[in-house]
Design a protein around this motif. Structure first.
Motif, PDB file in Angstrom:
ATOM      1  N   ASP A 228       0.848  -1.112   0.005  1.00 19.19           N
ATOM      2  CA  ASP A 228       0.159  -0.043   0.021  1.00 19.19           C
ATOM      3  C   ASP A 228       0.910   1.383   0.037  1.00 19.19           C
ATOM      4  N   ILE A 229       1.301   1.688  -1.410  1.00 22.12           N
ATOM      5  CA  ILE A 229       2.100   2.766  -1.091  1.00 22.12           C
ATOM      6  C   ILE A 229       1.105   4.110  -1.775  1.00 22.12           C
ATOM      7  N   PRO A 230       1.117   5.020  -0.981  1.00 18.40           N
ATOM      8  CA  PRO A 230       0.056   6.374  -1.538  1.00 18.40           C
ATOM      9  C   PRO A 230       0.795   6.899  -2.406  1.00 18.40           C
ATOM     10  N   GLY A 231      -0.069   7.260  -3.472  1.00 17.04           N
ATOM     11  CA  GLY A 231       0.519   7.928  -4.809  1.00 17.04           C
ATOM     12  C   GLY A 231      -0.845   8.718  -5.392  1.00 17.04           C
ATOM     13  N   LYS A 232      -0.624   9.339  -6.560  1.00 18.55           N
ATOM     14  CA  LYS A 232      -1.561  10.012  -7.406  1.00 18.55           C
ATOM     15  C   LYS A 232      -2.707   9.087  -7.784  1.00 18.55           C
ATOM     16  N   VAL A 388      10.255   8.558 -12.011  1.00 17.77           N
ATOM     17  CA  VAL A 388       9.121   8.115 -12.434  1.00 17.77           C
ATOM     18  C   VAL A 388       8.011   8.461 -11.125  1.00 17.77           C
ATOM     19  N   ASP A 389       6.562   8.456 -11.631  1.00 13.61           N
ATOM     20  CA  ASP A 389       5.649   8.957 -10.732  1.00 13.61           C
ATOM     21  C   ASP A 389       4.906   7.628 -10.351  1.00 13.61           C
ATOM     22  N   GLY A 390       5.110   6.547 -10.926  1.00 15.28           N
ATOM     23  CA  GLY A 390       4.196   5.553 -10.829  1.00 15.28           C
ATOM     24  C   GLY A 390       4.493   4.238 -11.562  1.00 15.28           C
ATOM     25  N   TYR A 410       7.366  -0.775  -3.470  1.00 13.10           N
ATOM     26  CA  TYR A 410       7.998  -0.496  -1.985  1.00 13.10           C
ATOM     27  C   TYR A 410       9.466  -0.198  -2.255  1.00 13.10           C
ATOM     28  N   VAL A 411      10.290  -0.856  -3.329  1.00 13.39           N
ATOM     29  CA  VAL A 411      11.637  -0.349  -3.568  1.00 13.39           C
ATOM     30  C   VAL A 411      11.754   0.896  -3.995  1.00 13.39           C
ATOM     31  N   ILE A 416       1.919   1.382  -7.670  1.00 15.66           N
ATOM     32  CA  ILE A 416       1.341   0.685  -8.874  1.00 15.66           C
ATOM     33  C   ILE A 416       0.109   1.463  -8.987  1.00 15.66           C
ATOM     34  N   LEU A 417      -0.181   1.905 -10.247  1.00 16.76           N
ATOM     35  CA  LEU A 417      -1.470   2.638 -10.844  1.00 16.76           C
ATOM     36  C   LEU A 417      -2.199   1.582 -11.485  1.00 16.76           C
ATOM     37  N   PHE A 418      -1.678   0.573 -12.321  1.00 15.45           N
ATOM     38  CA  PHE A 418      -2.537  -0.070 -13.057  1.00 15.45           C
ATOM     39  C   PHE A 418      -2.036  -1.468 -13.174  1.00 15.45           C
ATOM     40  N   LEU A 419      -2.789  -2.361 -13.417  1.00 14.05           N
ATOM     41  CA  LEU A 419      -2.373  -3.722 -13.673  1.00 14.05           C
ATOM     42  C   LEU A 419      -2.856  -4.145 -15.008  1.00 14.05           C
ATOM     43  N   GLY A 420      -2.083  -4.902 -15.939  1.00 14.59           N
ATOM     44  CA  GLY A 420      -2.415  -5.465 -17.178  1.00 14.59           C
ATOM     45  C   GLY A 420      -2.946  -6.884 -16.835  1.00 14.59           C
ATOM     46  N   MET A 421      -4.082  -7.344 -17.271  1.00 14.16           N
ATOM     47  CA  MET A 421      -4.712  -8.534 -16.782  1.00 14.16           C
ATOM     48  C   MET A 421      -5.128  -9.581 -18.019  1.00 14.16           C
ATOM     49  N   GLY A 422      -4.643  -9.308 -19.154  1.00 12.02           N
ATOM     50  CA  GLY A 422      -4.865 -10.059 -20.362  1.00 12.02           C
ATOM     51  C   GLY A 422      -4.549  -9.283 -21.481  1.00 12.02           C
ATOM     52  N   GLN A 423      -4.849  -9.789 -22.653  1.00  5.86           N
ATOM     53  CA  GLN A 423      -4.313  -9.271 -23.933  1.00  5.86           C
ATOM     54  C   GLN A 423      -5.389  -8.528 -24.596  1.00  5.86           C
TER      55      GLN A 423
END
Length: 452
Positions: A228-232, A388-390, A410-411, A416-423
């Motif tokens: 849980d990293i806070p961000g825009k 980078v911002d995200g 975390y590093v 993380i703003l979005f996740l790709g979940m398929g094609q």
């Protein structure tokens, strides 16, 4: 998703339970008279109790009291009971014979006995098949099986025990090695292990359910802090820029092969469906076929593409796309850049020039979740070079290890703003830490979808 991490978390609970049980056996501290009790489901801890259902409805009460809706007594059942009284008196003393099936005639007694013994054996095997519940069964909705008592793996101590450092030393070492094998970054693995250690040491336990509960809570709390990293929020930023009469400018960076250009197409489609009008800048003028590739995605989702000739100045393309968005009142500019290795100094310098000219509101690193530690290391290099911002992680749906998803934000201390979940163009979702936590601590996808 993340099957590897789930198994490692499960093993941590099992390992600690084995350590404490073995010591208790040596101390003669296991309660031999403990009656079998239900093994609490893993995710039941902290879950709100469901409100009891009404046992009887008004209609049922009316029927039981012998009245219909008009308040008149119902006599039909009483008449039926009177008719059957005589027959019951005649037959109540006679033993009832079990009705034989049509095909049972002609079988000898031995065959019938053998069939009965097979049925009894099946019942015994069903009882024996009730194994100890898995680590990730906790949190599932209560089912009929949960109401049955289960003694598998359940034990309690005669004298209360306290978890000490020596109990968790081997267990946590095994957990740390497992996390590293799962492509979790070293500092993240160390942080998780240290957090779990602090939460477990000193806990007083009476039964094995306590061990499972404390281990679950310790692991879940540790992972929750990591992911849980806070961000825009990109959507909120679009609205803020729209109120100012300006488009939100987003620049995408990363190496070749991570799905960066496809991700831009997905995001264009995502925000188009939300009612915004994106424009794409084909600022990858270096790679052969790059302009054609991004043009293909722009045509498929139906958004405007700003492009120049191959080999032209990528910063100029980005500038023209921003000016186009301002002139046409479009809310979002998505800038595609050349995929480059973080070690290529010339291309990294070119990327910095695009940033100076375009002055983007967001710089997003696109990484491939399947590359694990490589994605994290790439993110560190790009963050050092361009800040980078995200992050957007692609192919997250196929990630069995989960190392990149757990580590990357975390590093570099960026969300993380979005996740790709398929094609498909629809296969992208805004990142949600709670959703991720449920993925990591649920046994299957069905349970995860219920918790959303």
């Amino acid at each position: 998703m993340f099957e590897s991490l789930k198994k490692k978390f499960s093993r941590t609970s099992d390992k600690l339970e084995e350590e404490l049980k073995e010591e208790a056996q040596q101390e003669n501290n296991l309660d031999p008279d403990e009656k079998p009790q239900k093994k609490r489901s893993f995710f039941s801890f902290g879950r709100k109790k469901e409100e009891p259902k009404e046992e009887e409805t008004t209609e049922q009460l009316a029927l039981e009291s012998g009245e219909d809706d008009s308040g008149e007594e119902v006599e039909e059942s009483s008449l039926l009971s009177e008719e059957t009284t005589d027959s019951e008196e005649i037959t109540k003393d006679e033993p009832k014979e079990e009705k034989k099936s049509f095909f049972s005639f002609g079988r000898n007694k031995k065959e019938e006995v053998e069939e009965e013994s097979v049925e009894e054996a099946d019942e015994d095997s069903e009882e024996e098949s009730e194994d100890k519940k898995s680590f990730f069964s906790f949190g599932r909705k209560k089912s009929d099986d949960d109401d049955e008592e289960s003694s598998g793996g359940f034990f309690s101590f005669i004298r209360e025990k306290t978890i000490s450092e020596k109990h968790v030393e081997d267990t946590l070492w095994e957990l740390e090695m497992g996390l590293l094998e799962g492509d979790v970054a070293m500092e993240v693995a160390s942080e998780v292990v240290e957090s779990v250690k602090q939460n477990l040491v000193g806990k007083k336990i009476k039964r094995s359910n306590d061990i499972t509960e404390y281990t679950f809570n310790a692991l879940r709390d540790a992972v929750a802090e990591i992911i849980d990293i806070p961000g825009k929020n990109m959507t909120e930023m679009i609205e803020e820029k729209k109120a100012q009469g300006e488009p939100l400018v987003v620049m995408f960076v990363g190496i070749n092969g991570t799905g960066k250009t496809t991700t831009i197409g997905k995001l264009a489609n995502y925000y188009l469906k939300k009612g915004y009008t994106p424009v794409i800048a084909a600022s990858d003028t270096f790679r052969a076929g790059a302009i054609e590739q991004v043009n293909y995605h722009a045509d498929n989702v139906g958004v405007k593409l700003i492009k120049h000739q191959k080999g032209s100045d990528p910063a100029a393309v980005a500038y023209d796309a921003i000016e186009h968005a301002r002139a046409q009142g479009k809310e979002l500019v998505l800038i595609d850049t050349a995929g480059r290795m973080q070690t290529n100094t010339n291309l990294m310098d070119e990327m910095k020039k695009i940033k100076r000219v375009a002055n983007p509101d967001l710089v997003i690193f696109v990484g491939d979740a399947l590359t694990g530690n490589d994605a994290t290391e790439q993110a560190v290099k790009f963050n050092d070079a361009i800040d980078v911002d995200g992050v957007i992680l692609t192919k997250a749906d196929a990630d069995s290890k989960g190392g990149a998803s757990l580590s990357i934000g975390y590093v570099i201390k960026k969300p993380i703003l979005f996740l790709g979940m398929g094609q498909g163009y629809e296969d992208i979702m805004e990142y949600d830490a709670q959703w991720m936590l449920n993925q990591l601590f649920s046994e299957d996808e069905e349970e995860v979808s219920e918790s959303e």
